[in-house]
Write a protein that holds these residues in place. Structure first.
Motif, PDB file in Angstrom:
ATOM      1  N   ILE A 197      54.367  35.041  23.214  1.00  0.00           N
ATOM      2  CA  ILE A 197      54.245  34.711  22.573  1.00  0.00           C
ATOM      3  C   ILE A 197      54.571  33.011  21.769  1.00  0.00           C
ATOM      4  O   ILE A 197      54.283  32.464  22.812  1.00  0.00           O
ATOM      5  N   GLU A 198      55.797  32.963  22.554  1.00  0.00           N
ATOM      6  CA  GLU A 198      56.405  32.319  22.345  1.00  0.00           C
ATOM      7  C   GLU A 198      55.879  31.561  24.233  1.00  0.00           C
ATOM      8  O   GLU A 198      56.023  30.174  23.906  1.00  0.00           O
ATOM      9  N   LYS A 199      55.536  31.907  25.002  1.00  0.00           N
ATOM     10  CA  LYS A 199      55.175  31.399  26.177  1.00  0.00           C
ATOM     11  C   LYS A 199      53.756  30.776  25.857  1.00  0.00           C
ATOM     12  O   LYS A 199      53.474  29.669  26.491  1.00  0.00           O
ATOM     13  N   ASN A 200      52.828  32.053  24.736  1.00  0.00           N
ATOM     14  CA  ASN A 200      51.812  31.190  25.365  1.00  0.00           C
ATOM     15  C   ASN A 200      51.468  30.091  23.929  1.00  0.00           C
ATOM     16  O   ASN A 200      50.985  29.206  24.751  1.00  0.00           O
ATOM     17  N   GLU A 201      52.295  29.576  23.469  1.00  0.00           N
ATOM     18  CA  GLU A 201      52.564  28.567  21.925  1.00  0.00           C
ATOM     19  C   GLU A 201      52.992  27.380  23.157  1.00  0.00           C
ATOM     20  O   GLU A 201      52.374  26.387  22.848  1.00  0.00           O
ATOM     21  N   GLU A 202      54.124  28.051  24.224  1.00  0.00           N
ATOM     22  CA  GLU A 202      54.677  26.662  25.149  1.00  0.00           C
ATOM     23  C   GLU A 202      53.408  26.119  25.613  1.00  0.00           C
ATOM     24  O   GLU A 202      53.490  25.212  26.114  1.00  0.00           O
ATOM     25  N   ILE A 203      52.613  27.126  26.158  1.00  0.00           N
ATOM     26  CA  ILE A 203      51.221  26.884  27.253  1.00  0.00           C
ATOM     27  C   ILE A 203      50.297  26.065  26.814  1.00  0.00           C
ATOM     28  O   ILE A 203      49.790  25.286  27.360  1.00  0.00           O
ATOM     29  N   ALA A 204      50.359  25.991  25.840  1.00  0.00           N
ATOM     30  CA  ALA A 204      49.335  25.329  24.963  1.00  0.00           C
ATOM     31  C   ALA A 204      49.284  24.010  24.358  1.00  0.00           C
ATOM     32  O   ALA A 204      48.435  23.551  23.891  1.00  0.00           O
ATOM     33  N   THR A 205      50.508  24.169  23.622  1.00  0.00           N
ATOM     34  CA  THR A 205      50.922  22.406  23.331  1.00  0.00           C
ATOM     35  C   THR A 205      51.243  21.608  24.733  1.00  0.00           C
ATOM     36  O   THR A 205      50.609  20.755  24.778  1.00  0.00           O
ATOM     37  N   LYS A 206      51.497  22.039  25.802  1.00  0.00           N
ATOM     38  CA  LYS A 206      51.423  21.256  26.749  1.00  0.00           C
ATOM     39  C   LYS A 206      50.311  21.258  26.885  1.00  0.00           C
ATOM     40  O   LYS A 206      49.927  20.036  27.712  1.00  0.00           O
ATOM     41  N   SER A 207      48.975  22.263  27.300  1.00  0.00           N
ATOM     42  CA  SER A 207      47.758  21.886  27.443  1.00  0.00           C
ATOM     43  C   SER A 207      47.114  20.743  26.322  1.00  0.00           C
ATOM     44  O   SER A 207      46.076  20.015  26.590  1.00  0.00           O
ATOM     45  N   SER A 208      47.182  20.740  25.382  1.00  0.00           N
ATOM     46  CA  SER A 208      47.049  19.744  23.779  1.00  0.00           C
ATOM     47  C   SER A 208      47.325  18.362  24.530  1.00  0.00           C
ATOM     48  O   SER A 208      46.905  17.130  24.209  1.00  0.00           O
ATOM     49  N   ILE A 209      48.832  18.735  25.209  1.00  0.00           N
ATOM     50  CA  ILE A 209      49.494  17.030  25.671  1.00  0.00           C
ATOM     51  C   ILE A 209      48.762  16.923  27.119  1.00  0.00           C
ATOM     52  O   ILE A 209      48.494  15.577  26.806  1.00  0.00           O
ATOM     53  N   LEU A 210      48.073  17.611  27.581  1.00  0.00           N
ATOM     54  CA  LEU A 210      47.853  16.958  28.661  1.00  0.00           C
ATOM     55  C   LEU A 210      46.112  16.488  28.743  1.00  0.00           C
ATOM     56  O   LEU A 210      45.784  15.525  29.060  1.00  0.00           O
ATOM     57  N   GLU A 211      45.146  17.568  27.664  1.00  0.00           N
ATOM     58  CA  GLU A 211      43.834  16.679  27.562  1.00  0.00           C
ATOM     59  C   GLU A 211      44.414  15.914  26.298  1.00  0.00           C
ATOM     60  O   GLU A 211      43.577  14.774  26.584  1.00  0.00           O
ATOM     61  N   ALA A 212      45.287  15.395  24.948  1.00  0.00           N
ATOM     62  CA  ALA A 212      45.279  13.619  24.719  1.00  0.00           C
ATOM     63  C   ALA A 212      45.625  12.863  25.775  1.00  0.00           C
ATOM     64  O   ALA A 212      45.269  11.720  25.384  1.00  0.00           O
ATOM     65  N   LEU A 213      45.848  13.193  26.629  1.00  0.00           N
ATOM     66  CA  LEU A 213      46.612  12.040  28.060  1.00  0.00           C
ATOM     67  C   LEU A 213      45.698  11.935  29.334  1.00  0.00           C
ATOM     68  O   LEU A 213      46.020  11.240  29.901  1.00  0.00           O
ATOM     69  N   SER A 214      44.035  12.956  28.798  1.00  0.00           N
ATOM     70  CA  SER A 214      43.220  12.596  29.497  1.00  0.00           C
ATOM     71  C   SER A 214      43.783  13.469  31.544  1.00  0.00           C
ATOM     72  O   SER A 214      42.994  12.379  32.327  1.00  0.00           O
ATOM     73  N   ILE A 215      44.598  13.945  31.132  1.00  0.00           N
ATOM     74  CA  ILE A 215      45.154  14.448  32.365  1.00  0.00           C
ATOM     75  C   ILE A 215      44.261  15.991  32.706  1.00  0.00           C
ATOM     76  O   ILE A 215      44.595  16.540  31.654  1.00  0.00           O
ATOM     77  N   SER A 216      43.469  16.073  33.622  1.00  0.00           N
ATOM     78  CA  SER A 216      42.522  17.468  34.345  1.00  0.00           C
ATOM     79  C   SER A 216      43.669  18.544  34.537  1.00  0.00           C
ATOM     80  O   SER A 216      45.147  18.186  35.483  1.00  0.00           O
ATOM     81  N   PHE A 217      43.380  19.702  34.546  1.00  0.00           N
ATOM     82  CA  PHE A 217      43.735  20.574  34.621  1.00  0.00           C
ATOM     83  C   PHE A 217      43.244  21.950  34.919  1.00  0.00           C
ATOM     84  O   PHE A 217      42.409  22.540  33.891  1.00  0.00           O
ATOM     85  N   ALA A 218      43.680  22.572  35.306  1.00  0.00           N
ATOM     86  CA  ALA A 218      42.496  23.985  35.489  1.00  0.00           C
ATOM     87  C   ALA A 218      43.291  25.505  34.351  1.00  0.00           C
ATOM     88  O   ALA A 218      44.867  24.799  34.337  1.00  0.00           O
ATOM     89  N   PRO A 219      43.126  25.914  34.262  1.00  0.00           N
ATOM     90  CA  PRO A 219      43.651  27.029  32.925  1.00  0.00           C
ATOM     91  C   PRO A 219      45.176  27.641  33.326  1.00  0.00           C
ATOM     92  O   PRO A 219      46.452  27.941  32.722  1.00  0.00           O
ATOM     93  N   GLY A 220      44.574  28.185  34.988  1.00  0.00           N
ATOM     94  CA  GLY A 220      45.816  28.781  34.688  1.00  0.00           C
ATOM     95  C   GLY A 220      47.237  27.684  34.960  1.00  0.00           C
ATOM     96  O   GLY A 220      48.781  27.748  36.031  1.00  0.00           O
ATOM     97  N   GLU A 221      46.853  26.638  35.697  1.00  0.00           N
ATOM     98  CA  GLU A 221      47.976  25.808  36.298  1.00  0.00           C
ATOM     99  C   GLU A 221      48.302  24.376  35.316  1.00  0.00           C
ATOM    100  O   GLU A 221      49.183  23.309  35.844  1.00  0.00           O
ATOM    101  N   VAL A 222      48.160  25.249  34.141  1.00  0.00           N
ATOM    102  CA  VAL A 222      49.222  24.405  32.968  1.00  0.00           C
ATOM    103  C   VAL A 222      50.768  23.685  33.838  1.00  0.00           C
ATOM    104  O   VAL A 222      50.739  22.351  33.025  1.00  0.00           O
ATOM    105  N   GLU A 223      51.214  24.172  33.627  1.00  0.00           N
ATOM    106  CA  GLU A 223      53.022  23.832  33.557  1.00  0.00           C
ATOM    107  C   GLU A 223      52.947  23.137  34.681  1.00  0.00           C
ATOM    108  O   GLU A 223      53.537  22.729  34.472  1.00  0.00           O
ATOM    109  N   GLU A 224      52.708  23.460  36.054  1.00  0.00           N
ATOM    110  CA  GLU A 224      52.598  23.125  37.054  1.00  0.00           C
ATOM    111  C   GLU A 224      51.737  21.391  36.882  1.00  0.00           C
ATOM    112  O   GLU A 224      53.151  20.072  36.854  1.00  0.00           O
ATOM    113  N   VAL A 225      50.803  20.993  36.313  1.00  0.00           N
ATOM    114  CA  VAL A 225      50.153  19.753  36.115  1.00  0.00           C
ATOM    115  C   VAL A 225      51.119  19.061  35.194  1.00  0.00           C
ATOM    116  O   VAL A 225      51.738  17.766  35.095  1.00  0.00           O
TER     117      VAL A 225
END
Length: 194
Positions: free
Chosen positions: A33-61
């Motif tokens: 659950i903690e890992k999924n929340e971390e990925i969700a937060t990172k996804s939201s940050i990337l979206e706000a910054l308009s940085i493209s990413f694929a669902p499985g590449e959130v942490e790398e991007v």
């Protein structure tokens, strides 16, 4: 009497087994659950910054494009292009709203806004999460505060169109953003030497 004792023993044994099972499930699922929340937060940050990413590449991007910084206890994220993102939270009309605000390096203009959690009325107030609504925040100047206007009437560089049928929610959201921006941006600007 013997039946009552057997019933008590049965309840205690069953209770112990179920409690042990719940503790085990909690132990196994908490890190997930903690890992999924971390990925969700990172996804939201990337979206706000308009940085493209694929669902499985959130942490790398994220690790390749964003750096976490802190100033006076305020955590924020800086992209390679200088845009800055930070979390916001506060009351909406019916419940809390949380998400990420991204600003441009000039510390005057929004780069993007995301909503990661909200409890507004489904179908009405929850429309604040729609991409079309959130996209209008990009490029808006926030120095004098964002202003909500009737739908289709925004013309100034700090005006945001309201949502028909959800004006009170949109108003609460814009107020929430203004409060968070005015409180957080000066702290980040200090941290960035502005």
């Amino acid at each position: 009497m013997k039946d009552k004792i057997l019933m008590i023993v049965f309840v205690l044994v069953l209770g112990s087994i179920l409690t042990t099972a719940l503790v085990a499930v909690n132990y196994v699922t908490t890190p997930v659950i903690e890992k999924n929340e971390e990925i969700a937060t990172k996804s939201s940050i990337l979206e706000a910054l308009s940085i493209s990413f694929a669902p499985g590449e959130v942490e790398e991007v994220f690790s390749a494009n964003v750096e976490r910084r802190e100033q006076d206890g305020q955590g924020y994220y800086v992209a390679e292009n200088g845009e800055i993102a930070f979390p916001y939270s506060g009351p909406g009309l019916w419940g809390p709203i949380e998400g990420i605000v991204a600003i441009r390096p000039n510390f005057e203009t929004l780069a993007g806004v995301t909503i990661s959690r909200q409890e507004e009325t489904p179908g009405l107030g929850s429309r604040i999460t729609e991409t079309e609504y959130l996209e209008q925040f990009e490029g808006k100047r926030f120095a004098d505060g964002l202003e909500l206007v009737q739908p289709g009437r925004s013309s100034a560089d700090n005006e945001i169109d309201s949502i028909t049928g959800a004006t009170m929610t949109a108003n609460a959201f814009v107020k929430l953003l203004n409060e968070n921006i005015m409180e957080t941006v000066p702290v980040i600007a200090e941290g960035e030497g502005q």
